[in-house]
Design an enzyme around this catalytic site. Structure first.
Site, mmCIF file in Angstrom:
data_model
loop_
_atom_site.group_PDB
_atom_site.id
_atom_site.type_symbol
_atom_site.label_atom_id
_atom_site.label_comp_id
_atom_site.label_asym_id
_atom_site.label_seq_id
_atom_site.Cartn_x
_atom_site.Cartn_y
_atom_site.Cartn_z
ATOM 1 N N LYS A 13 -13.059 63.909 -24.443
ATOM 2 C CA LYS A 13 -13.051 65.324 -24.065
ATOM 3 C C LYS A 13 -12.033 66.141 -24.850
ATOM 4 C CE LYS A 13 -10.251 64.391 -19.974
ATOM 5 N NZ LYS A 13 -10.033 63.003 -20.365
ATOM 6 N N SER A 14 -10.846 65.589 -25.090
ATOM 7 C CA SER A 14 -9.837 66.342 -25.852
ATOM 8 C C SER A 14 -10.273 66.532 -27.298
ATOM 9 C CB SER A 14 -8.478 65.632 -25.802
ATOM 10 O OG SER A 14 -7.946 65.683 -24.497
ATOM 11 N N HIS A 52 -1.976 62.826 -29.171
ATOM 12 C CA HIS A 52 -2.666 64.114 -29.131
ATOM 13 C C HIS A 52 -2.105 65.074 -30.185
ATOM 14 C CE1 HIS A 52 -5.522 64.013 -25.791
ATOM 15 N NE2 HIS A 52 -4.696 63.172 -25.199
#
Length: 174
Positions: A13-14, A52
């Protein structure tokens, strides 16, 4: 435009959210704003945050907003695309600062801020309601609140995407 992207842990999703927000920013010729809600409370979370950061690169203007997300959105008056990653961690942070009975008002503030924001906003959240009902009371309360938050956001979102095994599935498109 509000785009809610839901998925499980490590669903992609990220990564999908980054691609969506970047494409919007490039198409519109505007800046990209990454709103991080995570706090590095242990080594594992620090590693997640670093991973991330590497995935998104340096093309983003970063704002670390672990709690005051509605206030942050209310302050945005320019142009650009905002990516918020992730609402589930933001909700977790709220559990340490607010009594649970304050959450409906908090969610109302969030939906109002999103609806009034002039920038496009891409929201990332975990869909954690697919599993069994947790045994502990705090865990059940968290799952309930996450579900209610996702429902409130999906109701106002222009687009909702569920990411499963890295594949985006359109749930809602207005």
């Amino acid at each position: 435009m509000i785009h809610l992207i839901l998925g499980g842990a490590r669903s992609g999703k990220s990564r999908y959210g980054l691609a969506v927000a970047s494409a919007l920013a490039i198409q519109q010729g505007v800046d990209q704003y990454f709103v991080a809600t995570a706090t590095p409370f242990d080594d594992e979370m620090t590693s997640r945050i670093e991973r991330h950061q590497q995935e998104r690169g340096e093309d983003w203007q970063l704002a670390e907003v672990p709690l005051a997300l509605a206030e942050y959105l209310n302050q945005q008056s320019g142009t650009g695309v905002i990516l918020v990653d992730c609402l589930t961690l933001w909700l977790n942070n709220q559990f340490y600062h607010l009594p649970e009975q304050d959450f409906p008002a908090l969610f109302a503030q969030m939906t109002q801020a999103l609806q009034q924001c002039r920038m496009d906003v891409v929201l990332i959240a975990n869909e954690i309601g697919f599993g069994v009902v947790p045994a502990g009371g705090v865990s059940r309360a968290f799952v309930d609140q996450a579900g209610w938050l996702n429902q409130a956001l999906a109701a106002i979102a222009d687009r909702v995407t569920l990411v499963v095994a890295g594949l985006p599935l359109t749930v809602k498109e207005v």
